[in-house]
Enzyme design. Structure first.
Site, PDB file in Angstrom:
ATOM      1  N   ASP A   2       0.876  -1.178   0.000  1.00 46.77           N
ATOM      2  CA  ASP A   2       0.000   0.000   0.000  1.00 46.77           C
ATOM      3  C   ASP A   2       0.910   1.224   0.000  1.00 46.77           C
ATOM      4  O   ASP A   2       1.569   1.482   0.993  1.00 46.77           O
ATOM      5  CB  ASP A   2      -0.888  -0.026   1.249  1.00 46.77           C
ATOM      6  CG  ASP A   2      -1.920   1.074   1.291  1.00 46.77           C
ATOM      7  OD1 ASP A   2      -2.403   1.447   0.224  1.00 46.77           O
ATOM      8  OD2 ASP A   2      -2.246   1.535   2.385  1.00 46.77           O
ATOM      9  N   GLU A  36      -4.659   9.554   0.782  1.00 47.41           N
ATOM     10  CA  GLU A  36      -5.792   8.690   1.075  1.00 47.41           C
ATOM     11  C   GLU A  36      -6.014   8.591   2.587  1.00 47.41           C
ATOM     12  O   GLU A  36      -7.128   8.775   3.067  1.00 47.41           O
ATOM     13  CB  GLU A  36      -5.550   7.292   0.499  1.00 47.41           C
ATOM     14  CG  GLU A  36      -6.666   6.309   0.809  1.00 47.41           C
ATOM     15  CD  GLU A  36      -6.280   4.877   0.535  1.00 47.41           C
ATOM     16  OE1 GLU A  36      -6.873   4.286  -0.360  1.00 47.41           O
ATOM     17  OE2 GLU A  36      -5.376   4.365   1.234  1.00 47.41           O
TER      18      GLU A  36
END
Length: 179
Positions: A2, A36
């Site tokens: 990620d 994010e």
């Protein structure tokens, strides 16, 4: 995993689209977001200041290179998608079989596919979304998440499926499923 695996997917799909040598019927826009974890700032900004034209489909990748702790086959992933568009699942199943991708996809249609990933910004604006994820692991957001732990075969097949979906929706009509 990620955010590197999703970024690789975006770059590889862009490269594959160019390699076809064919101009698709619709414009394909490739983008990578930032912030994010700070509240989907990058994708939220984009959907609130979109380029000209209608967005007909958004494909999101988040953490597609690692296996979930419970994935004994090393081939499992999930695909969350806007449930008004059953074609997302149908075309994905067709491509998995036709191209022998070997993925074990858990399809998760959602009326409102929201959550902590960037697809949420698009879903809130009514853009149909599809979102791939391979699974959670103990190295999530930790320094031990090294590239040598990636399941490259599974990640490659997820990217292949993503390309096939993008190419399909760049060239075909997308209609809601009648309820």
């Amino acid at each position: 995993d990620d955010n590197a695996s999703g970024t690789v997917a975006v770059m590889e799909i862009a490269k594959a689209c160019m390699a076809t040598g064919i101009k698709p019927k619709r414009t394909i826009l490739f983008a990578a977001w930032t912030a994010e974890e700070m509240g989907l700032l990058g994708s939220a900004y984009f959907v609130n200041h979109p380029p000209a034209g209608k967005m007909v489909f958004y494909l999101n990748f988040d953490m597609i290179s690692r296996d979930d702790k419970d994935d004994s086959t090393s081939r499992k992933c999930s695909m969350i998608y806007s449930d008004d568009y059953k074609i997302f699942e149908a075309i994905s199943r067709e491509y998995i079989d036709a191209y022998n991708l070997g993925l074990q996809v858990e399809f998760k249609p959602r009326e409102k596919p929201f959550g902590g990933s960037d697809h949420s910004s698009f879903a809130k604006k009514g853009v149909p979304v599809s979102y791939f994820m391979a699974g959670w692991h103990d190295d999530y957001h930790k320094p031990g998440d090294h590239p040598n732990k990636a399941n490259i075969d599974k990640m490659t097949d997820i990217i292949r499926l993503g390309f096939l979906n993008v190419w399909y929706f760049a060239n075909e009509e997308i209609t809601k499923t009648k309820k």
